[in-house]
Write a protein that holds these residues in place. Structure first.
Motif, PDB file in Angstrom:
ATOM      1  N   SER A 120      50.630  19.813  47.178  1.00 55.80           N
ATOM      2  CA  SER A 120      49.719  19.323  48.217  1.00 55.80           C
ATOM      3  C   SER A 120      48.267  19.398  47.754  1.00 55.80           C
ATOM      4  O   SER A 120      47.470  18.485  48.017  1.00 55.80           O
ATOM      5  N   MET A 121      47.911  20.477  47.056  1.00 56.11           N
ATOM      6  CA  MET A 121      46.546  20.602  46.549  1.00 56.11           C
ATOM      7  C   MET A 121      46.242  19.512  45.531  1.00 56.11           C
ATOM      8  O   MET A 121      45.152  18.916  45.543  1.00 56.11           O
ATOM      9  N   VAL A 122      47.196  19.231  44.658  1.00 56.06           N
ATOM     10  CA  VAL A 122      46.992  18.191  43.646  1.00 56.06           C
ATOM     11  C   VAL A 122      46.831  16.820  44.299  1.00 56.06           C
ATOM     12  O   VAL A 122      45.938  16.041  43.935  1.00 56.06           O
ATOM     13  N   THR A 123      47.684  16.509  45.279  1.00 50.60           N
ATOM     14  CA  THR A 123      47.581  15.207  45.953  1.00 50.60           C
ATOM     15  C   THR A 123      46.266  15.074  46.710  1.00 50.60           C
ATOM     16  O   THR A 123      45.661  14.005  46.736  1.00 50.60           O
ATOM     17  N   ALA A 124      45.810  16.171  47.323  1.00 49.06           N
ATOM     18  CA  ALA A 124      44.533  16.123  48.035  1.00 49.06           C
ATOM     19  C   ALA A 124      43.373  15.886  47.068  1.00 49.06           C
ATOM     20  O   ALA A 124      42.445  15.121  47.353  1.00 49.06           O
ATOM     21  N   LEU A 125      43.416  16.543  45.919  1.00 51.08           N
ATOM     22  CA  LEU A 125      42.349  16.388  44.932  1.00 51.08           C
ATOM     23  C   LEU A 125      42.312  14.986  44.338  1.00 51.08           C
ATOM     24  O   LEU A 125      41.237  14.408  44.127  1.00 51.08           O
ATOM     25  N   LEU A 126      43.491  14.400  44.082  1.00 53.06           N
ATOM     26  CA  LEU A 126      43.562  13.122  43.390  1.00 53.06           C
ATOM     27  C   LEU A 126      43.496  11.914  44.311  1.00 53.06           C
ATOM     28  O   LEU A 126      42.943  10.867  43.934  1.00 53.06           O
ATOM     29  N   LEU A 127      44.055  12.033  45.527  1.00 51.51           N
ATOM     30  CA  LEU A 127      44.231  10.851  46.361  1.00 51.51           C
ATOM     31  C   LEU A 127      43.279  10.745  47.542  1.00 51.51           C
ATOM     32  O   LEU A 127      43.187   9.684  48.152  1.00 51.51           O
ATOM     33  N   MET A 128      42.586  11.836  47.868  1.00 45.83           N
ATOM     34  CA  MET A 128      41.723  11.811  49.051  1.00 45.83           C
ATOM     35  C   MET A 128      40.269  11.943  48.630  1.00 45.83           C
ATOM     36  O   MET A 128      39.895  12.870  47.925  1.00 45.83           O
ATOM     37  N   GLN A 129      39.451  10.985  49.074  1.00 44.32           N
ATOM     38  CA  GLN A 129      38.066  10.934  48.641  1.00 44.32           C
ATOM     39  C   GLN A 129      37.214  11.977  49.363  1.00 44.32           C
ATOM     40  O   GLN A 129      37.530  12.404  50.471  1.00 44.32           O
ATOM     41  N   ARG A 130      36.128  12.363  48.713  1.00 44.76           N
ATOM     42  CA  ARG A 130      35.177  13.291  49.339  1.00 44.76           C
ATOM     43  C   ARG A 130      34.463  12.585  50.487  1.00 44.76           C
ATOM     44  O   ARG A 130      34.151  11.387  50.407  1.00 44.76           O
ATOM     45  N   GLU A 131      34.181  13.325  51.533  1.00 47.93           N
ATOM     46  CA  GLU A 131      33.437  12.770  52.663  1.00 47.93           C
ATOM     47  C   GLU A 131      31.949  13.039  52.477  1.00 47.93           C
ATOM     48  O   GLU A 131      31.548  14.114  52.025  1.00 47.93           O
ATOM     49  N   THR A 132      31.143  12.059  52.818  1.00 55.04           N
ATOM     50  CA  THR A 132      29.690  12.185  52.631  1.00 55.04           C
ATOM     51  C   THR A 132      28.949  12.408  53.938  1.00 55.04           C
ATOM     52  O   THR A 132      27.790  12.831  53.924  1.00 55.04           O
ATOM     53  N   GLN A 133      29.586  12.131  55.080  1.00 55.51           N
ATOM     54  CA  GLN A 133      28.938  12.304  56.368  1.00 55.51           C
ATOM     55  C   GLN A 133      29.730  13.286  57.219  1.00 55.51           C
ATOM     56  O   GLN A 133      30.954  13.184  57.324  1.00 55.51           O
ATOM     57  N   HIS A 134      29.041  14.254  57.796  1.00 54.97           N
ATOM     58  CA  HIS A 134      29.681  15.273  58.627  1.00 54.97           C
ATOM     59  C   HIS A 134      28.868  15.456  59.901  1.00 54.97           C
ATOM     60  O   HIS A 134      27.689  15.091  59.976  1.00 54.97           O
ATOM     61  N   TRP A 149      46.233  21.899  58.918  1.00 54.31           N
ATOM     62  CA  TRP A 149      46.857  20.956  59.844  1.00 54.31           C
ATOM     63  C   TRP A 149      45.886  20.109  60.655  1.00 54.31           C
ATOM     64  O   TRP A 149      46.040  18.879  60.713  1.00 54.31           O
ATOM     65  N   PRO A 150      44.859  20.679  61.323  1.00 53.41           N
ATOM     66  CA  PRO A 150      43.970  19.814  62.103  1.00 53.41           C
ATOM     67  C   PRO A 150      43.204  18.834  61.235  1.00 53.41           C
ATOM     68  O   PRO A 150      42.899  17.717  61.676  1.00 53.41           O
ATOM     69  N   CYS A 151      42.892  19.225  60.005  1.00 54.26           N
ATOM     70  CA  CYS A 151      42.193  18.302  59.114  1.00 54.26           C
ATOM     71  C   CYS A 151      43.125  17.181  58.675  1.00 54.26           C
ATOM     72  O   CYS A 151      42.695  16.037  58.474  1.00 54.26           O
ATOM     73  N   THR A 152      44.409  17.490  58.535  1.00 58.18           N
ATOM     74  CA  THR A 152      45.398  16.455  58.238  1.00 58.18           C
ATOM     75  C   THR A 152      45.468  15.447  59.383  1.00 58.18           C
ATOM     76  O   THR A 152      45.472  14.231  59.167  1.00 58.18           O
ATOM     77  N   LEU A 153      45.511  15.963  60.614  1.00 57.95           N
ATOM     78  CA  LEU A 153      45.535  15.077  61.781  1.00 57.95           C
ATOM     79  C   LEU A 153      44.259  14.249  61.883  1.00 57.95           C
ATOM     80  O   LEU A 153      44.297  13.061  62.221  1.00 57.95           O
ATOM     81  N   ALA A 154      43.121  14.874  61.593  1.00 52.74           N
ATOM     82  CA  ALA A 154      41.843  14.169  61.699  1.00 52.74           C
ATOM     83  C   ALA A 154      41.772  13.025  60.691  1.00 52.74           C
ATOM     84  O   ALA A 154      41.281  11.942  61.000  1.00 52.74           O
ATOM     85  N   PHE A 155      42.245  13.257  59.475  1.00 53.86           N
ATOM     86  CA  PHE A 155      42.308  12.184  58.500  1.00 53.86           C
ATOM     87  C   PHE A 155      43.175  11.038  59.016  1.00 53.86           C
ATOM     88  O   PHE A 155      42.813   9.866  58.920  1.00 53.86           O
ATOM     89  N   ILE A 179      47.286   3.355  52.733  1.00 56.68           N
ATOM     90  CA  ILE A 179      48.670   3.788  52.515  1.00 56.68           C
ATOM     91  C   ILE A 179      48.720   5.012  51.614  1.00 56.68           C
ATOM     92  O   ILE A 179      49.471   5.961  51.859  1.00 56.68           O
ATOM     93  N   ILE A 180      47.890   5.013  50.563  1.00 64.61           N
ATOM     94  CA  ILE A 180      47.853   6.157  49.641  1.00 64.61           C
ATOM     95  C   ILE A 180      47.400   7.416  50.370  1.00 64.61           C
ATOM     96  O   ILE A 180      47.949   8.510  50.173  1.00 64.61           O
ATOM     97  N   LYS A 181      46.406   7.273  51.242  1.00 63.39           N
ATOM     98  CA  LYS A 181      45.928   8.426  52.005  1.00 63.39           C
ATOM     99  C   LYS A 181      47.032   8.986  52.896  1.00 63.39           C
ATOM    100  O   LYS A 181      47.210  10.209  52.998  1.00 63.39           O
ATOM    101  N   ILE A 182      47.766   8.098  53.538  1.00 61.77           N
ATOM    102  CA  ILE A 182      48.830   8.547  54.442  1.00 61.77           C
ATOM    103  C   ILE A 182      49.935   9.259  53.669  1.00 61.77           C
ATOM    104  O   ILE A 182      50.489  10.261  54.130  1.00 61.77           O
ATOM    105  N   ILE A 183      50.256   8.764  52.474  1.00 66.10           N
ATOM    106  CA  ILE A 183      51.255   9.437  51.653  1.00 66.10           C
ATOM    107  C   ILE A 183      50.814  10.861  51.323  1.00 66.10           C
ATOM    108  O   ILE A 183      51.601  11.814  51.389  1.00 66.10           O
ATOM    109  N   ALA A 184      49.540  11.015  50.976  1.00 68.84           N
ATOM    110  CA  ALA A 184      49.011  12.346  50.668  1.00 68.84           C
ATOM    111  C   ALA A 184      49.105  13.268  51.880  1.00 68.84           C
ATOM    112  O   ALA A 184      49.470  14.451  51.753  1.00 68.84           O
ATOM    113  N   LEU A 185      48.798  12.742  53.053  1.00 69.17           N
ATOM    114  CA  LEU A 185      48.874  13.550  54.268  1.00 69.17           C
ATOM    115  C   LEU A 185      50.316  13.904  54.611  1.00 69.17           C
ATOM    116  O   LEU A 185      50.593  15.005  55.092  1.00 69.17           O
TER     117      LEU A 185
END
Length: 508
Positions: free
Chosen positions: A175-189, A113-119, A6-12
């Motif tokens: 938006s930058m603050v919410t992305a930094l605080l609420l969205m975790q770093r990805e380890t696999q690409h 935008w596409p990264c928002t959709l991908a999340f 839910i927190i991730k969706i709010i950030a998006l």
């Protein structure tokens, strides 16, 4: 759904809101920008078109770069570009500078935008939530679409349209603050990905030449050799694009997906659903300001039947997708949009605001039933690791065709309204040069050039000219909506041809 999701969706949704206010808000500013830079609609349309084009053409690269290096990282890079370009828009000394800044804004939004959709498509607890999440993200964008015009109207009333872009600065920072605080770093690409810069470059230049040709056609003459050369060069690049795609390692349109008839239809359904909405967003506010004499803020509230329906519809579109499936939603959505666009033409001009109100409502309803489901169908047709690519690709077709629709509609509108204006002036016995008619065509009489033209007229002539301009604008706008009606009608046919069962069997 757990708390983390839910927190991730709010950030998006916050990020989508910031992008949403920029698009519709800038449209409301068009008459104010015309006044500020003493220009006409054929030039100010670039404030929309250049943003849409660069947004569209960056999305595929932004989505794939997000797949390769992390969607969170690409979102932060895109938001940084968006913030910087918003400051450039605020400081714009000329229209050309503003257009360049808007292009840079499009690049930033195209990374975000596409990264928002991908999340939204991949970072949820269960796959069955995907359509609902996509609807919520779109709801964030469309809520921004609702508030964008209100912000524009407020800042114009305060005396400076540039203040609107300070709102962009505020929301991109949030938006930058919410992305930094609420969205975790990805380890696999994804590894070994390649970006089709050649294909994107050729397609971008082809569309840019087409838009420019449609822009200057009225000035150069539609049969002039230079203009025909522009159209020829654009057509040549469109013809070259699929040939180049066959030679690159990983093309924009993956062969295994494009070999599937249903997926091709879905991409088409992502295109044609924007024609009526884009043309409406462009011309409804201008009609209210230039013909009805409303203020910018009044026209922002007048646009609410369209923007509010877009926002509310996006909230429920995910559930409707699961309950009814894309085929039925897309068919009825396209049908509503076509009826709405046609109603603008059919309703008499004497009705004033009521001429466009039913059209706004139907176009808004049609968009809610088509934009989300068409994008969701495309993303759901591939594996999760391709979500960024396909999310970018579907919205690339969406925005590119939207820009082309506005350019075509504007070329038609300007040509028809200019012809109508000349006929009415002749009937009224008013002799006016072609240059002066071009200066006042389109309804903006507060530019320096238009004021000079009007000062040459006597009192009775001024009133006749104003009536002729309003009537000519309405005639031109009607022709623009005839184009939109025909365009949206193609989507009705495509929706009827869609086979839902085969759609979700795409090999990828």
């Amino acid at each position: 759904m757990d708390r983390s999701s839910i927190i991730k969706i709010i950030a998006l949704m916050v990020t989508g809101f910031g992008i949403g206010i920029d698009f519709t808000g800038a449209l409301i500013l068009v008459p104010a920008i015309e006044n500020s830079f003493d220009t006409d609609i054929t030039s100010t349309q670039w404030v929309l078109n250049i943003y849409a084009l660069f947004f569209a053409m960056t999305m595929v690269a932004g989505g794939r770069l997000g797949d390769m290096y992390g969607h969170r990282k690409m979102m932060l890079i895109g938001l940084s570009i968006f913030l910087f370009s918003s400051i450039m828009c605020f400081l714009s000394p000329t229209l050309d500078f503003l257009i360049v800044a808007r292009a840079l804004q499009g690049i930033g939004a195209g990374c975000v935008w596409p990264c928002t959709l991908a999340f939204g498509a991949t970072k949820v607890s269960r796959p069955e939530h995907r359509a609902m999440i996509m609807g919520l993200i779109l709801a964030g964008v469309t809520c921004g679409n609702v508030f964008g015009p209100l912000i524009s109207g407020t800042v114009v009333n305060l005396g400076d349209w540039r203040l609107f872009f300070l709102a962009n600065v505020v929301f991109s920072t949030i938006s930058m603050v919410t992305a930094l605080l609420l969205m975790q770093r990805e380890t696999q690409h994804k590894q070994g990905e390649h970006i089709d810069f050649a294909g994107m470059g050729i397609l971008s230049f082809a569309v840019l030449l087409l838009l420019y040709a449609l822009d200057v056609g009225a000035d150069w003459g539609w049969r002039s050799p230079p203009l025909l050369m522009l159209f020829l060069l654009s057509a040549g690049l469109f013809f070259l694009f699929p040939k180049v795609e066959k030679r690159v390692k990983e093309p924009l349109l993956l062969p295994q997906m494009m070999a599937n008839r249903e997926f091709r239809i879905t991409l088409g359904l992502n295109m044609f659903n924007v024609s009526a909405a884009f043309v409406g967003l462009m011309y409804f506010p201008q009609y209210m300001q230039k013909v009805l004499g409303w203020s910018t803020l009044q026209s922002a509230f007048g646009l609410a039947p369209l923007t509010v329906l877009l926002a509310v519809g996006s909230i429920v579109s995910g559930k409707l997708y699961n309950d009814f499936g894309p085929k039925r939603l897309l068919f009825w959505g396209y049908l509503c949009a076509a009826i709405g666009a046609a109603s603008v033409v059919a309703m008499p001009a004497t009705l004033g605001y009521w001429q466009i109100l039913p059209g706004m409502a139907m176009i808004g309803l049609g968009a809610t039933l088509t934009v989300g489901p068409s994008g969701t169908a495309a993303v759901c047709a591939v594996k999760p690791e391709r979500a960024g690519l396909v999310g970018g690709l579907s919205f690339m077709t969406h925005l590119v065709y939207g820009a082309v629709s506005v350019a075509c509609a504007t070329a038609i509108m300007f040509l028809v309204s200019l012809r109508s204006l000349g006929e009415q002036l002749t009937a009224a016995g008013i002799d006016m040069s072609d240059a002066d008619q071009r200066a006042i065509n389109g309804g903006t009489l507060t530019t320096a050039t238009a004021r000079d033209v009007m000062q040459k007229l006597t009192g009775p002539e001024v009133e006749k000219v104003k009536d002729a301009i309003a009537s000519a604008f309405d005639t031109g706008m009607n022709m623009a909506f005839i184009f939109a009606t025909l365009s949206v009608s193609v989507g009705i046919v495509l929706a009827m041809l869609l086979d839902e069962d085969k759609l979700h069997k795409v090999e990828n």
